[in-house]
Design a protein around this motif. Sequence first.
Motif, PDB file in Angstrom:
ATOM      1  N   ASN A  21       0.855  -1.186   0.000  1.00 44.48           N
ATOM      2  CA  ASN A  21       0.000   0.000   0.000  1.00 44.48           C
ATOM      3  C   ASN A  21       0.893   1.238   0.000  1.00 44.48           C
ATOM      4  N   LYS A  46     -10.481   4.130  -9.444  1.00 47.46           N
ATOM      5  CA  LYS A  46     -11.580   4.347  -8.496  1.00 47.46           C
ATOM      6  C   LYS A  46     -12.933   4.154  -9.174  1.00 47.46           C
ATOM      7  N   ASP A  49     -13.633   0.619  -9.211  1.00 49.09           N
ATOM      8  CA  ASP A  49     -13.537   0.036  -7.876  1.00 49.09           C
ATOM      9  C   ASP A  49     -12.360  -0.940  -7.749  1.00 49.09           C
ATOM     10  N   ILE A  51      -9.316   0.111  -6.615  1.00 54.11           N
ATOM     11  CA  ILE A  51      -8.511   0.511  -5.471  1.00 54.11           C
ATOM     12  C   ILE A  51      -9.363   1.194  -4.424  1.00 54.11           C
ATOM     13  N   LYS A  52      -8.816   1.227  -3.236  1.00 54.91           N
ATOM     14  CA  LYS A  52      -9.421   1.950  -2.121  1.00 54.91           C
ATOM     15  C   LYS A  52      -8.377   2.915  -1.590  1.00 54.91           C
ATOM     16  N   LYS A  54      -7.290   5.245   1.942  1.00 55.09           N
ATOM     17  CA  LYS A  54      -7.555   5.526   3.350  1.00 55.09           C
ATOM     18  C   LYS A  54      -6.637   6.651   3.780  1.00 55.09           C
ATOM     19  N   THR A  63      -4.656   1.304  -1.775  1.00 56.08           N
ATOM     20  CA  THR A  63      -4.543  -0.140  -1.658  1.00 56.08           C
ATOM     21  C   THR A  63      -5.438  -0.800  -2.700  1.00 56.08           C
ATOM     22  N   ASN A  65      -8.247  -3.148  -4.127  1.00 60.04           N
ATOM     23  CA  ASN A  65      -9.515  -3.685  -3.641  1.00 60.04           C
ATOM     24  C   ASN A  65      -9.563  -5.160  -4.022  1.00 60.04           C
ATOM     25  N   ARG A  66      -9.095  -5.989  -3.131  1.00 56.06           N
ATOM     26  CA  ARG A  66      -8.976  -7.417  -3.426  1.00 56.06           C
ATOM     27  C   ARG A  66     -10.326  -8.130  -3.514  1.00 56.06           C
ATOM     28  N   SER A  67     -11.408  -7.454  -3.154  1.00 56.23           N
ATOM     29  CA  SER A  67     -12.726  -8.069  -3.274  1.00 56.23           C
ATOM     30  C   SER A  67     -13.377  -7.766  -4.626  1.00 56.23           C
ATOM     31  N   ASN A  68     -12.738  -6.966  -5.456  1.00 56.45           N
ATOM     32  CA  ASN A  68     -13.251  -6.683  -6.789  1.00 56.45           C
ATOM     33  C   ASN A  68     -13.162  -7.957  -7.634  1.00 56.45           C
ATOM     34  N   LYS A  72      -9.843 -10.058  -8.507  1.00 56.55           N
ATOM     35  CA  LYS A  72      -9.699 -11.364  -7.844  1.00 56.55           C
ATOM     36  C   LYS A  72      -9.120 -12.401  -8.784  1.00 56.55           C
TER      37      LYS A  72
END
Length: 76
Positions: A21, A46, A49, A51-52, A54, A63, A65-68, A72
């Motif tokens: 990150n 973005k 979706d 990356i995220k 913080k 970071t 977005n490993r849930s994308n 994945k």
Amino acid sequence: MLHNLFTKKNIEILTILKEKNLHLRDIATKLKCSPGKVYSAINLFKKFDFIKSKKYKNTKIFTLNRSNPILKKSIS
């Protein structure tokens, strides 16, 4: 717009974020490119979706977005 998503630099950015990150300027330094180029890629990521971000103190840390679902499949 999709043809702009997977350019050589953008893939390098995603690869770097896969490992660690980082802040926007750190990514630019590692890739030896301008922060503006990285900023454009970050905004594009973005929208999809990928990356995220913080807030950490006064900086934004990006970071993956490993849930994308698209990421994945490609990062496993």
